[in-house]
Design a protein around this motif. Structure first.
Motif, PDB file in Angstrom:
ATOM      1  N   PRO A 168       0.820  -1.216   0.000  1.00  0.00           N
ATOM      2  CA  PRO A 168       0.000   0.000   0.000  1.00  0.00           C
ATOM      3  C   PRO A 168       0.849   1.259   0.000  1.00  0.00           C
ATOM      4  O   PRO A 168       2.041   1.233   0.308  1.00  0.00           O
ATOM      5  CB  PRO A 168      -0.770  -0.125   1.310  1.00  0.00           C
ATOM      6  N   ALA A 169       0.206   2.364  -0.352  1.00  0.00           N
ATOM      7  CA  ALA A 169       0.838   3.681  -0.238  1.00  0.00           C
ATOM      8  C   ALA A 169       0.720   4.115   1.221  1.00  0.00           C
ATOM      9  O   ALA A 169      -0.201   4.829   1.614  1.00  0.00           O
ATOM     10  CB  ALA A 169       0.164   4.688  -1.162  1.00  0.00           C
ATOM     11  N   LEU A 170       1.659   3.680   2.025  1.00  0.00           N
ATOM     12  CA  LEU A 170       1.556   3.823   3.475  1.00  0.00           C
ATOM     13  C   LEU A 170       1.403   5.276   3.909  1.00  0.00           C
ATOM     14  O   LEU A 170       0.606   5.598   4.792  1.00  0.00           O
ATOM     15  CB  LEU A 170       2.779   3.183   4.138  1.00  0.00           C
ATOM     16  N   SER A 171       2.164   6.169   3.290  1.00  0.00           N
ATOM     17  CA  SER A 171       2.092   7.579   3.682  1.00  0.00           C
ATOM     18  C   SER A 171       0.693   8.145   3.469  1.00  0.00           C
ATOM     19  O   SER A 171       0.217   8.970   4.262  1.00  0.00           O
ATOM     20  CB  SER A 171       3.127   8.396   2.902  1.00  0.00           C
ATOM     21  N   LEU A 172       0.035   7.718   2.394  1.00  0.00           N
ATOM     22  CA  LEU A 172      -1.339   8.164   2.152  1.00  0.00           C
ATOM     23  C   LEU A 172      -2.300   7.594   3.186  1.00  0.00           C
ATOM     24  O   LEU A 172      -3.285   8.242   3.551  1.00  0.00           O
ATOM     25  CB  LEU A 172      -1.782   7.762   0.747  1.00  0.00           C
ATOM     26  N   LEU A 173      -2.019   6.398   3.672  1.00  0.00           N
ATOM     27  CA  LEU A 173      -2.863   5.830   4.728  1.00  0.00           C
ATOM     28  C   LEU A 173      -2.712   6.609   6.032  1.00  0.00           C
ATOM     29  O   LEU A 173      -3.680   6.778   6.776  1.00  0.00           O
ATOM     30  CB  LEU A 173      -2.524   4.362   4.946  1.00  0.00           C
TER      31      LEU A 173
END
Length: 381
Positions: free
Chosen positions: A257-262
């Motif tokens: 996943p795009a962790l920073s966006l989460l």
């Protein structure tokens, strides 16, 4: 600490006469929209392993915030993609053979094209740009052909029209079809009820009324949609909704996943919960109504402008304003930008005869008033 840079125009030059500390709240595109500083700052948190317990805890917290926002008891699927990815997922997982595509603008045209490009049959019911889909006409179209799915855009960003998807869902189900709904510029800014309205698949993106950075898509799949997916041989790999569901049961994601966006999502879900969803909807409705009144006030003063969408079918998040003839909407957008504010031009044949105001996300009526004043000055001098 030095002051932040002044906002830049599309060409990279700072806007004239804009203080360096006054850049927030001037970005009124109909997506992406303004993102709060605390949400942007949340993205700098450190990385964690996306298969470890910390990730599972994060996914659980996100579901706790997403379900109330999406008004659903079902899991809210989260994809590292634009909403276009989940549009394709809707088609590949939900259409068996033949779909009826309800077209009234650029994004509903794209939805129809996706069905065709996936090797499936599609018939379009086109009511024209600015038109709204009436349930009775949709029912007539469904009765003429063997359709197993209806694809529709709830809030058509290119025209500012809000389709009556709750009524359309009833018509689709009466005909034995599932309904696949693009709620990209409605969810989070106006009522969307996937469970109560029995929307078989509802999708949206992060960068519109949710006021997040671009790059995430969200979806709610009802049981009928998942049953369709189980029978599908076209669902592919990246957008296999069954895999999203299976991984979410384990509090995981199918892919990295795009962790920073989460992290940003978690922060914004807290902001939305603090405001309250009903209050958020009311704020969007107030911004929309103020914009509509402003257009009507200008028209009464002899300025030849009008809202494209008909009364009673207007989006709460974006207003499309028509200008007469070839008055030059693109030039107006440039003049407004030169004063440090961002709005959008039109689409297609209306590109230079219409401008669009995206009053969504975390904008306020007070800040919108400032923008409307600037546009009015550029329109009437």
């Amino acid at each position: 600490m030095s002051a932040p840079d002044a906002p830049a125009l599309s060409g990279g030059q700072p806007a004239a006469n804009v203080r360096a500390d006054d850049r927030l709240g001037r970005f009124f595109l109909p997506g992406p929209t303004e993102v709060r500083p605390d949400v942007l700052a949340a993205q700098v948190k450190p990385m964690i392993g996306h298969r470890g317990p910390e990730m599972s805890a994060l996914m659980e917290r996100l579901q706790d915030g997403l379900r109330p926002l999406f008004r659903t008891e079902w899991p809210v699927l989260v994809s590292t993609s634009s909403a276009t990815g989940f549009m394709e997922a809707a088609v590949r997982n939900g259409v068996e053979r033949r779909a009826l595509a309800l077209v009234n603008g650029a994004f509903s045209e794209r939805f129809a094209a996706m069905v065709r490009e996936s090797g499936l049959e599609v018939e379009t019911l086109d009511v024209g740009w600015g038109g709204v889909h009436e349930p009775s006409r949709v029912a007539e179209a469904l009765a003429r052909g063997a359709f197993d799915a209806v694809v529709v855009v709830h809030s058509e960003t290119s025209t500012g029209v809000l389709n009556p998807v709750a009524d359309l869902a009833r018509v689709a189900h009466d005909a034995g079809a599932v309904i696949l709904v693009d709620a990209v510029t409605s969810l989070g800014g106006s009522p969307v009820e996937p469970d109560a309205w029995q929307l078989d698949f509802t999708l949206t993106g992060s960068q519109k009324a949710l006021a997040l950075p671009p790059g995430l898509a969200f979806g709610v799949a009802q049981p009928a949609m998942l049953e369709r997916a189980r029978r599908s041989t076209r669902r592919g790999t990246y957008f296999d909704l069954l895999e999203f569901e299976a991984q979410l049961e384990k509090k995981q994601t199918p892919n990295t996943p795009a962790l920073s966006l989460l992290y940003a999502l978690e922060r914004q879900l807290a902001n939305i919960a603090a405001e309250g969803l009903d209050a958020r909807w009311a704020r969007h409705r107030a911004m929309a109504e103020r914009t509509w009144r402003w257009v009507e006030e200008l028209a009464r003063r002899g300025v030849a402008v009008r809202v494209l969408a008909p009364e009673g079918a207007r989006a709460w998040t974006v207003t499309c304003v028509c200008m007469p003839g070839d008055e030059g909407a693109a030039a107006l957008v440039r003049r407004v930008a030169a004063r440090g504010w961002t709005i959008a031009g039109g689409y297609g044949d209306l590109k230079d005869r219409m401008f669009r105001i995206g009053h969504m996300g975390d904008h306020t009526v007070a800040r919108l008033e400032d923008l409307l004043g600037v546009i009015e000055e550029e329109l009437v001098g």
